[in-house]
Design an enzyme around this catalytic site. Structure first.
Site, PDB file in Angstrom:
ATOM      1  N   VAL A 282       0.719  -1.145  -0.069  1.00 11.29           N
ATOM      2  CA  VAL A 282       0.201   0.041  -0.057  1.00 11.29           C
ATOM      3  C   VAL A 282       0.923   1.210  -0.061  1.00 11.29           C
ATOM      4  O   VAL A 282       0.814   2.020  -0.863  1.00 11.29           O
ATOM      5  CB  VAL A 282      -1.065   0.091   1.213  1.00 11.29           C
ATOM      6  CG1 VAL A 282      -1.992   1.272   1.262  1.00 11.29           C
ATOM      7  CG2 VAL A 282      -1.812  -1.080   1.144  1.00 11.29           C
ATOM      8  N   CYS A 283       1.622   1.505   1.125  1.00 11.41           N
ATOM      9  CA  CYS A 283       2.353   2.546   1.281  1.00 11.41           C
ATOM     10  C   CYS A 283       3.568   3.040   0.458  1.00 11.41           C
ATOM     11  O   CYS A 283       3.884   4.095   0.038  1.00 11.41           O
ATOM     12  CB  CYS A 283       2.878   2.986   2.575  1.00 11.41           C
ATOM     13  SG  CYS A 283       1.445   2.507   3.869  1.00 11.41           S
TER      14      CYS A 283
END
Length: 207
Positions: free
Chosen positions: A118-119
């Site tokens: 995600v990040c």
């Protein structure tokens, strides 16, 4: 076919480091590597940028919530302000983060993030779409398990992101043991890889 994009190397003058969401609450859930190893790799990457004089941008997602604050060691090493995002999951959608990267004038982004899928993944894809050359440092990132890591690597590679490790980044930037940053970068390598520390001891003893 011109493969210049894939063969041009990192240097201290053409790269910026982006550290994304290395937050205490997120670190707790990592399962693809031992937390102590991941922490060592994160700090090694940070120290590499500092030793080479590479500018850095640090960001955090909802640090007042369960994600927690950024690991304090990162800011201690790199200095500067942390860009705290309130809502954007994809850091690249934060104008403050994106503009901070753009302000460096550098098109190569050395990027690491917690969590990898995600990040790290989302801003890497977004930056590539805008013409940036992204180096995803997998061992200075982390996620829930190995399966998630492997799937994410596949998607990064499909998008043209260069998947790498912190030690490879360091060596690519150093380039030559006779370079001006060689000793400081060598000390980072020795300090974060116990076995190579012995090699460095021998090297400096014979300079």
């Amino acid at each position: 076919m011109n493969n210049h994009k894939f063969t041009e190397t990192l240097t201290a003058d053409n790269a910026v480091l982006a550290m994304i969401d290395h937050q205490t609450g997120l670190m707790v859930g990592l399962g693809d590597e031992h937390p102590t190893v991941i922490k060592n790799n994160i700090l090694a990457l940070s120290n590499t940028a500092k030793a080479a004089g590479i500018p850095s941008v640090i960001t955090a997602s909802m640090p007042d919530g369960p994600n927690g604050p950024v690991m304090p060691e990162i800011q201690q090493i790199l200095g500067g302000e942390i860009i705290n995002r309130a809502d954007e999951i994809n850091a690249w959608k934060s104008p403050e983060f994106r503009n901070a990267v753009k302000a460096t004038g550098r098109k190569k982004i050395i990027m690491a993030g917690i969590v990898t899928d995600v990040c790290l993944l989302f801003p890497a894809l977004s930056a590539v779409a805008e013409g940036y050359d992204v180096y995803a440092v997998i061992d200075a990132s982390g996620t829930w398990n190995k399966t998630v890591q492997e799937v994410t690597i596949q998607r990064l590679v499909q998008a043209g992101v260069k998947v790498t490790t912190w030690a490879s980044v360091l060596a690519e930037i150093m380039d030559d043991w006779r370079g001006e940053n060689a000793e400081s970068l060598g000390n980072v390598l020795a300090g974060h890889t116990t076995k190579y520390g012995y090699v460095m001891t021998s090297y400096f003893a014979n300079k």
